[in-house]
Design a protein around this motif. Sequence first.
Motif, mmCIF file in Angstrom:
data_model
loop_
_atom_site.group_PDB
_atom_site.id
_atom_site.type_symbol
_atom_site.label_atom_id
_atom_site.label_comp_id
_atom_site.label_asym_id
_atom_site.label_seq_id
_atom_site.Cartn_x
_atom_site.Cartn_y
_atom_site.Cartn_z
ATOM 1 N N GLU A 179 6.782 -2.022 -21.703
ATOM 2 C CA GLU A 179 7.858 -2.831 -21.126
ATOM 3 C C GLU A 179 8.802 -1.946 -20.320
ATOM 4 N N GLN A 180 8.569 -1.892 -19.014
ATOM 5 C CA GLN A 180 9.392 -1.108 -18.084
ATOM 6 C C GLN A 180 9.658 0.294 -18.641
ATOM 7 N N VAL A 181 8.571 1.021 -18.900
ATOM 8 C CA VAL A 181 8.664 2.343 -19.517
ATOM 9 C C VAL A 181 8.823 3.430 -18.454
ATOM 10 N N TRP A 182 9.835 4.262 -18.644
ATOM 11 C CA TRP A 182 10.076 5.438 -17.806
ATOM 12 C C TRP A 182 10.069 6.664 -18.716
ATOM 13 N N PHE A 183 9.550 7.766 -18.174
ATOM 14 C CA PHE A 183 9.585 9.010 -18.939
ATOM 15 C C PHE A 183 9.677 10.192 -17.986
ATOM 16 N N GLY A 184 10.616 11.093 -18.292
ATOM 17 C CA GLY A 184 10.750 12.329 -17.527
ATOM 18 C C GLY A 184 10.702 13.507 -18.463
ATOM 19 N N HIS A 185 9.951 14.530 -18.108
ATOM 20 C CA HIS A 185 9.874 15.723 -18.944
ATOM 21 C C HIS A 185 11.214 16.441 -18.954
ATOM 22 N N PRO A 186 11.585 17.039 -20.099
ATOM 23 C CA PRO A 186 12.865 17.728 -20.180
ATOM 24 C C PRO A 186 12.934 18.932 -19.258
ATOM 25 N N ALA A 187 14.125 19.197 -18.746
ATOM 26 C CA ALA A 187 14.331 20.384 -17.930
ATOM 27 C C ALA A 187 14.238 21.621 -18.812
ATOM 28 N N PRO A 188 13.910 22.789 -18.250
ATOM 29 C CA PRO A 188 13.845 24.016 -19.050
ATOM 30 C C PRO A 188 15.135 24.229 -19.843
ATOM 31 N N ASP A 190 20.355 15.107 -24.603
ATOM 32 C CA ASP A 190 20.289 15.898 -23.388
ATOM 33 C C ASP A 190 19.170 15.417 -22.484
ATOM 34 N N LEU A 191 18.023 15.096 -23.100
ATOM 35 C CA LEU A 191 16.892 14.609 -22.335
ATOM 36 C C LEU A 191 17.249 13.333 -21.601
ATOM 37 N N ALA A 192 17.909 12.413 -22.303
ATOM 38 C CA ALA A 192 18.281 11.147 -21.678
ATOM 39 C C ALA A 192 19.239 11.385 -20.512
ATOM 40 N N ALA A 193 20.192 12.300 -20.692
ATOM 41 C CA ALA A 193 21.152 12.585 -19.633
ATOM 42 C C ALA A 193 20.468 13.216 -18.432
ATOM 43 N N GLU A 194 19.566 14.157 -18.682
ATOM 44 C CA GLU A 194 18.846 14.798 -17.591
ATOM 45 C C GLU A 194 18.023 13.766 -16.822
ATOM 46 N N SER A 195 17.294 12.922 -17.590
ATOM 47 C CA SER A 195 16.385 11.986 -16.951
ATOM 48 C C SER A 195 17.118 10.886 -16.209
ATOM 49 N N ALA A 196 18.248 10.439 -16.749
ATOM 50 C CA ALA A 196 18.997 9.375 -16.090
ATOM 51 C C ALA A 196 19.520 9.833 -14.744
ATOM 52 N N ASP A 219 11.086 12.684 -9.777
ATOM 53 C CA ASP A 219 11.030 13.584 -10.919
ATOM 54 C C ASP A 219 10.487 12.905 -12.175
ATOM 55 N N TRP A 220 10.308 11.592 -12.155
ATOM 56 C CA TRP A 220 9.779 10.897 -13.323
ATOM 57 C C TRP A 220 8.278 11.128 -13.438
ATOM 58 N N ALA A 221 7.822 11.417 -14.658
ATOM 59 C CA ALA A 221 6.380 11.556 -14.889
ATOM 60 C C ALA A 221 5.694 10.192 -14.782
ATOM 61 N N VAL A 222 6.317 9.164 -15.359
ATOM 62 C CA VAL A 222 5.894 7.777 -15.156
ATOM 63 C C VAL A 222 7.140 6.943 -14.932
ATOM 64 N N ALA A 223 7.008 5.882 -14.153
ATOM 65 C CA ALA A 223 8.174 5.085 -13.785
ATOM 66 C C ALA A 223 7.862 3.596 -13.827
ATOM 67 N N ASP A 224 8.661 2.870 -14.584
ATOM 68 C CA ASP A 224 8.607 1.409 -14.617
ATOM 69 C C ASP A 224 7.218 0.862 -14.975
ATOM 70 N N LEU A 225 6.584 1.484 -15.969
ATOM 71 C CA LEU A 225 5.273 0.992 -16.405
ATOM 72 C C LEU A 225 5.422 -0.359 -17.079
ATOM 73 N N ALA A 226 4.670 -1.336 -16.608
ATOM 74 C CA ALA A 226 4.733 -2.674 -17.186
ATOM 75 C C ALA A 226 3.325 -3.276 -17.184
ATOM 76 N N PHE A 227 2.654 -3.163 -18.307
ATOM 77 C CA PHE A 227 1.326 -3.761 -18.453
ATOM 78 C C PHE A 227 0.993 -3.831 -19.943
ATOM 79 N N PRO A 245 9.678 7.026 -24.779
ATOM 80 C CA PRO A 245 10.197 6.588 -23.478
ATOM 81 C C PRO A 245 11.668 6.961 -23.301
ATOM 82 N N THR A 246 11.999 7.384 -22.113
ATOM 83 C CA THR A 246 13.407 7.624 -21.781
ATOM 84 C C THR A 246 14.100 6.292 -21.531
#
Length: 241
Positions: free
Chosen positions: A4-13, A20-26, A32-40, A71-72
Amino acid sequence: MTFEQVWFGHPAPGTATLPDLAAESAAAREQDWAVADLAFSLVPGGTTALVGASGAGKSTTALLAVGVHQPTRGRIMVNGVDLAELSPAARQRAVGMVTQDVFVLHASLRANLTVARPEATDEQVTEALRHAQLAALIDTLPQGLDTTVGDRGFRLSGGERQRLSLARLFLAGPDIVILDEATAHLDTLTEAALHEAMTRHLAGRTMLIIAHRRSTVENADQTVRLDRGRVVEIDYADAAR
């Protein structure tokens, strides 16, 4: 299983915590997103093939589906429950995964299998090995099931390690099965035999398959195509028949 509208970004070094991950990714740029808005949704009791070029986000999606990544944004639902809310034990019962790179314990063959099902009997372990085309291996090992396979499984070939991982899957019997290049190290004949075994012994389970060989996914009930982390196309088998 539904994304359901899945986004995920890998953490910065140097990023170590989920906040922190959520703040970086937002704050990250869209690319920069590894996957964005996956919906299936996966086909219940059927097979979904996940395809796309290298780097499209296929393996990241698989790791999200098994709970290795969280998911982020968005959520992944399993039978109406957020995957993130399941306990590790419940998640292991619900979802099983086999990848190209297999983790092997520096322990006996038996221990490497029963990690998937601690209460399994020797008969069940042997049956799982037979389904994975590995039953003959037991006779070649000096202590049979009690033989230590060595650090990272050095006693085993690449194909045997991959079949060991498939045997774990047969033993665990999860409701949802994820195969990420699960037969990449196998020759064509062994791959065909394993697919026959999977068809027979994993019948009725929901499957997500990632593979480059067309033969591996040609009979899928639906095909989800990713490009740069996004779903760009979903093809349904019935529409082509």
